[in-house]
Design a protein around this motif. Structure first.
Motif, PDB file in Angstrom:
ATOM      1  N   ASN A 307      12.804 -32.999 -48.434  1.00 56.85           N
ATOM      2  CA  ASN A 307      12.400 -31.616 -48.176  1.00 56.85           C
ATOM      3  C   ASN A 307      10.874 -31.512 -48.082  1.00 56.85           C
ATOM      4  OD1 ASN A 307      12.844 -28.608 -48.149  1.00 56.85           O
ATOM      5  ND2 ASN A 307      11.621 -28.794 -50.009  1.00 56.85           N
ATOM      6  N   TYR A 308      10.191 -32.266 -48.913  1.00 58.47           N
ATOM      7  CA  TYR A 308       8.718 -32.201 -48.894  1.00 58.47           C
ATOM      8  C   TYR A 308       8.174 -32.707 -47.560  1.00 58.47           C
ATOM      9  CZ  TYR A 308       4.119 -31.780 -50.938  1.00 58.47           C
ATOM     10  OH  TYR A 308       2.842 -31.363 -51.209  1.00 58.47           O
ATOM     11  N   LYS A 312      12.048 -27.114 -45.243  1.00 65.20           N
ATOM     12  CA  LYS A 312      11.408 -25.799 -45.184  1.00 65.20           C
ATOM     13  C   LYS A 312      11.426 -25.083 -46.531  1.00 65.20           C
ATOM     14  CE  LYS A 312      11.622 -24.564 -40.382  1.00 65.20           C
ATOM     15  NZ  LYS A 312      12.553 -25.418 -39.648  1.00 65.20           N
ATOM     16  N   ASN A 313      12.161 -25.665 -47.488  1.00 65.53           N
ATOM     17  CA  ASN A 313      12.317 -24.957 -48.761  1.00 65.53           C
ATOM     18  C   ASN A 313      11.015 -25.021 -49.572  1.00 65.53           C
ATOM     19  OD1 ASN A 313      12.935 -24.180 -51.364  1.00 65.53           O
ATOM     20  ND2 ASN A 313      15.003 -25.024 -51.280  1.00 65.53           N
ATOM     21  N   LYS A 314      10.266 -23.899 -49.523  1.00 69.05           N
ATOM     22  CA  LYS A 314       8.932 -23.898 -50.133  1.00 69.05           C
ATOM     23  C   LYS A 314       8.984 -24.000 -51.650  1.00 69.05           C
ATOM     24  CE  LYS A 314       6.316 -21.617 -46.589  1.00 69.05           C
ATOM     25  NZ  LYS A 314       5.838 -20.354 -46.092  1.00 69.05           N
ATOM     26  N   SER A 315       9.945 -23.287 -52.263  1.00 70.97           N
ATOM     27  CA  SER A 315       9.955 -23.317 -53.731  1.00 70.97           C
ATOM     28  C   SER A 315      10.357 -24.710 -54.240  1.00 70.97           C
ATOM     29  CB  SER A 315      10.832 -22.223 -54.316  1.00 70.97           C
ATOM     30  OG  SER A 315      12.117 -22.331 -53.800  1.00 70.97           O
ATOM     31  N   LYS A 317       9.407 -27.437 -52.640  1.00 70.00           N
ATOM     32  CA  LYS A 317       8.164 -28.215 -52.476  1.00 70.00           C
ATOM     33  C   LYS A 317       7.259 -27.986 -53.677  1.00 70.00           C
ATOM     34  CE  LYS A 317       8.175 -28.275 -47.482  1.00 70.00           C
ATOM     35  NZ  LYS A 317       7.499 -28.157 -46.221  1.00 70.00           N
ATOM     36  N   ARG A 318       7.168 -26.719 -54.090  1.00 71.11           N
ATOM     37  CA  ARG A 318       6.312 -26.419 -55.247  1.00 71.11           C
ATOM     38  C   ARG A 318       6.873 -27.109 -56.499  1.00 71.11           C
ATOM     39  NH1 ARG A 318       4.418 -24.272 -51.244  1.00 71.11           N
ATOM     40  NH2 ARG A 318       3.885 -26.462 -51.107  1.00 71.11           N
ATOM     41  N   GLU A 321       5.807 -30.659 -56.524  1.00 70.05           N
ATOM     42  CA  GLU A 321       4.388 -30.770 -56.879  1.00 70.05           C
ATOM     43  C   GLU A 321       4.187 -30.609 -58.388  1.00 70.05           C
ATOM     44  OE1 GLU A 321       2.688 -29.161 -52.594  1.00 70.05           O
ATOM     45  OE2 GLU A 321       2.789 -27.795 -54.282  1.00 70.05           O
ATOM     46  N   SER A 650      -1.081 -33.662 -50.534  1.00 75.05           N
ATOM     47  CA  SER A 650       0.289 -33.658 -50.000  1.00 75.05           C
ATOM     48  C   SER A 650       0.563 -34.930 -49.192  1.00 75.05           C
ATOM     49  CB  SER A 650       0.563 -32.403 -49.178  1.00 75.05           C
ATOM     50  OG  SER A 650      -0.383 -32.287 -48.161  1.00 75.05           O
ATOM     51  N   GLU A 701      -1.279 -22.883 -49.991  1.00 77.16           N
ATOM     52  CA  GLU A 701       0.108 -23.098 -50.441  1.00 77.16           C
ATOM     53  C   GLU A 701       0.302 -22.653 -51.899  1.00 77.16           C
ATOM     54  OE1 GLU A 701      -1.646 -25.127 -48.701  1.00 77.16           O
ATOM     55  OE2 GLU A 701      -0.443 -25.633 -46.943  1.00 77.16           O
ATOM     56  N   TRP A 702      -0.772 -22.571 -52.642  1.00 75.17           N
ATOM     57  CA  TRP A 702      -0.660 -22.218 -54.062  1.00 75.17           C
ATOM     58  C   TRP A 702      -1.207 -20.810 -54.317  1.00 75.17           C
ATOM     59  CZ3 TRP A 702      -2.903 -27.304 -56.695  1.00 75.17           C
ATOM     60  CH2 TRP A 702      -2.061 -28.378 -56.367  1.00 75.17           C
TER      61      TRP A 702
END
Ligand code: FUC
Length: 729
Positions: A307-308, A312-315, A317-318, A321, A650, A701-702
């Motif tokens: 996914n990273y 597209k799933n941003k949460s 990706k977070r 991280e 990233s 992004e943050w």
């Protein structure tokens, strides 16, 4: 802290690649285990931090830290040649400025614990994971209708790693211990002791496993058989007779040490030990928490990475991280315990090979410092203690190198200066490497000592400064005071010859060396003032003013080599030294060390602009090892460019992380994991000379987030939240 889970739905391949990419690792600083997670035929690879070949040995009666005898004469000749022409045009003599290879050795594998359940039943509902929020590795599955769980947890104060095997219905299984070196074994009904001595240096080792719990244990041949168990434990411990007492590097014997460990261990109930181990681990990991909006729904680590990279799933990706930021901390908690003499090596404590790449050693031209880079700002001060001890342990052997290569003598009880170069082992290997073109690095020691001072800067622990850090700083400065030569033309004190890691020609006082020595003198000035060592303070000030580390070249970039203008303007011929040509996208960015970790660029717009140009010139997010991307990310953060800092950050996650979350060069190297954590901290807080700046380089992004326990100098600790890129409370 939320649960950060590195999850798999199948076991790791049982080979070196599986070890590197898929096995899950924990440790207590001294010991490490890497778990492969095979349900019926489990493999637990084991390590003990001091198991090293090389160093003193009957085979090497003349072992002398790798130092050769004729270095100083050559140094004088090379210094003269470099001083006259600013560059070394012929490298005929340079091999005298190298060290031996014989006796370097390598960090060793200790062996394997195998656990086998003889059953042809069906495996269902398999999963294995490392929960880095509580320090446990778990393997879970259903064997027909029996639920079986194995949990692994490191005990810090007891020097034991525990594996608990629970099942709904009773099971039988076998356990054996196979060491990676010639060994003898003693089998008792519920324990195996394996012991021997390394052939190379006669270092004695012992490894011990013992079964506890409700299963009935006995031994058959080389295996322990455990019957009718629903709750059993395997306790693993190991020792060597290594000690950091120069020049012998031996003390005690493993058997006695293990006996003591087990006696202390058995004084408490296992439940209590587990409770305490878990409490200790959590007290370390919970010192720092970061929220970037991550949400987790049980994905495997492969899915997280996919996914990273492409999703597209941003949460999610977070979440990855946040997880990796914590993983860098988990790695140092597991490989650098406060009571140890040896710090984390290139692979922390986890290594399955007897010939690991770079010997899995201590590299001082960036890796070692990066491995410890995130400790102070995320509250892991105790974990820095082995680093202080280790650098102090280099002083005695480092005096020999200072004498043989630099002509700086210390008689008995004198401390006239020590030096070490690019790479170190556990046996005082302070000589330069066996090839000048990576092995010579007189300023590497200055950098490591600079790093040690950070412990005091953050904790204000006066006693540690006085007894451990200041003597180290003072002796290191004393070395450079004697080693620098005067350049009348530019009224400058020079370190020479110098070589910028690991490229370009051999020159006078390059920016790498001059910056690091300047940074060392900078902290020495502060430390001498605190300690009231005014005589020394006056000397430091004088030298510092003549180091002049930073200059801008003709095309507006920070010079990497002091006299490089001709090369960039094209009037210089590289013909005679093709192999030493500048590499535009080189992974080391050594001329910007004054920007990060130093603070030499602060508030100087001209220098900052030149640094920016230099960094663009190196390229953004291009191929390279993880540590290089983490380093560049820190540099961009110092330039307050959050988007470029994030690009490096990233890119490291996308291209340099195996699915077990270990950073790779390749091979797996701890520096990238730890550096990643540091770069996140640099984006969120800048700890300047006299000020704190919040969110100096926040990437888009943050936008929203919060942090609990980001630490700064003078015992400062901050918790805060931000929304839409602005700090709210
Ligand atoms: C430094 C780097 C290499 C590698 C090695 C362990 O010398 O230049 O890339 O990381 O250390």
């Amino acid at each position: 802290m939320k649960d950060y889970i590195i999850k798999f739905n199948k076991p790791a391949a049982k080979n070196h690649s599986g070890f590197q990419r898929e096995a899950l690792s924990i440790g207590n600083g001294f010991l490490g285990i890497s778990v492969f997670g095979d349900p019926l035929s489990e493999l637990i690879q084991i390590n003990e931090k001091s198991l090293w070949t090389g160093g003193p040995s009957k085979k090497r009666p003349d072992y002398n830290g790798g130092n050769k005898n004729n270095g100083y004469k050559t140094l004088l000749a090379v210094q003269k040649a470099v001083k006259e022409k600013d560059i070394l045009k012929s490298n005929n003599n340079i091999s005298a400025l190298t060290g031996e290879k014989n006796g370097y050795g390598a960090y060793q594998n200790l062996g394997n614990i195998n656990l086998s359940i003889k059953n042809n039943g069906k495996i269902k509902s398999y999963e294995r994971f490392h929960n880095i929020s509580c320090g446990e590795i778990v393997t879970k599955f259903k064997l027909d209708n029996n639920n079986i769980t194995r949990k692994h947890l490191a005990c810090f104060s007891h020097n034991v790693i525990l594996t608990q095997i629970t099942s709904m219905k009773p099971i039988n299984f076998t356990v054996d211990l196979k060491l990676a070196h010639k060994a003898e074994y003693i089998f008792c009904e519920n324990s195996i002791y394996g012991f021997g001595a390394l052939e190379d240096n006669n270092l004695q080792f012992g490894a011990f496993i013992k079964i506890y719990g409700n299963g009935k244990a006995h031994n058959i041949g080389d295996k322990l058989v455990i019957e009718n168990s629903t709750n059993s434990y395997i306790a693993f411990t190991a020792e060597t007779n290594y000690s950091d007492n120069y020049p012998i590097y031996r003390n005690g014997n493993p058997k006695e040490k293990i006996k003591k460990t087990i006696q202390a261990f058995e004084k408490n109930s296992i439940e209590k030990i587990i409770k305490n181990a878990s409490k200790y681990y959590k007290s370390r990991i919970n010192k720092f928490d970061i929220e970037l909006g991550g949400k987790y729904n049980g994905e495997t680590s492969k899915e997280l990475l996919r996914n990273y990279r492409y999703g597209k799933n941003k949460s999610l990706k977070r979440y990855l991280e946040e997880l990796l930021i914590q993983y860098g901390r988990a790695c140092i908690i597991g490989s650098s315990y406060k009571d140890e003499v040896l710090p984390a090596n290139l692979q922390g404590v986890w290594n399955d090979s007897n010939t690991p790449i770079w010997s899995s050693d201590y590299h001082l031209n960036i890796n070692f410092q990066m491995i410890y880079s995130h400790c102070a700002c995320t509250g892991l001060f105790d974990e820095m203690q082995p680093m202080l001890r280790f650098m102090n342990a280099q002083r005695a052997p480092g005096r020999i190198t200072a004498e043989l290569y630099h002509g700086i003598k210390s008689k008995k009880n004198e401390e006239n200066g020590f030096i070490c170069h690019t790479q170190l082992t556990s046996f005082g290997w302070t000589c330069p490497g066996w090839n000048f073109y990576w092995g010579w690095s007189t300023a590497a020691a200055a950098w490591a000592v600079y790093k040690c001072y950070e412990y005091y800067e953050y904790t204000n622990d006066y006693n540690t400064l006085k007894n451990e850090i200041y003597p180290l700083i003072k002796e290191s400065c004393t070395f450079y005071m004697k080693n620098l030569i005067y350049d009348e033309k530019n009224d400058r004190l020079l370190s020479t010859p110098t070589y910028s890691p690991e490229q370009g020609p051999i020159t006078n006082g390059n920016t790498y060396e001059q910056s690091l020595i300047y940074m060392l003198f900078d902290i020495a000035e502060k430390a001498a003032d605190i300690i009231n060592d005014f005589e020394f303070l006056a000397k430091i000030k004088k030298i510092k003013s003549k180091l002049k580390p930073l200059e801008i070249n003709k095309i507006g970039m920070i010079k990497e080599w002091y006299n490089e203008d001709d090369w960039f303007s094209g009037s210089f011929s590289w013909k005679f030294m093709k192999s030493t040509k500048r590499q535009k996208h080189h992974r080391h960015v050594s001329h910007l060390l004054g920007l990060y970790p130093g603070k030499l660029f602060e508030n100087n717009e001209t220098l900052l602009l030149a640094a920016e140009k230099s960094l663009y010139d190196r390229g953004i997010g291009i191929r390279g090892p993880g540590w290089s991307k983490a380093f560049k990310s820190c540099l961009w953060a110092r330039l307050k460019n959050g988007d470029n800092a994030y690009k490096e950050f990233s890119s490291l996650i996308k291209h340099n992380i195996y699915i077990n979350m270990k950073d790779f060069h390749p091979p797996f190297q701890l520096d990238g994991n730890c550096g990643l954590t540091k770069s996140a901290c640099e984006m969120i807080l800048y700890n300047g000379k006299n000020n704190i700046e919040f969110l100096p380089a926040l990437p888009k992004e943050w936008k929203n987030g919060s942090i609990k326990g980001i630490y700064a100098t003078n015992k400062q600790k901050f918790n805060f939240t931000w929304e839409n890129g602005k700090k709210t409370k």
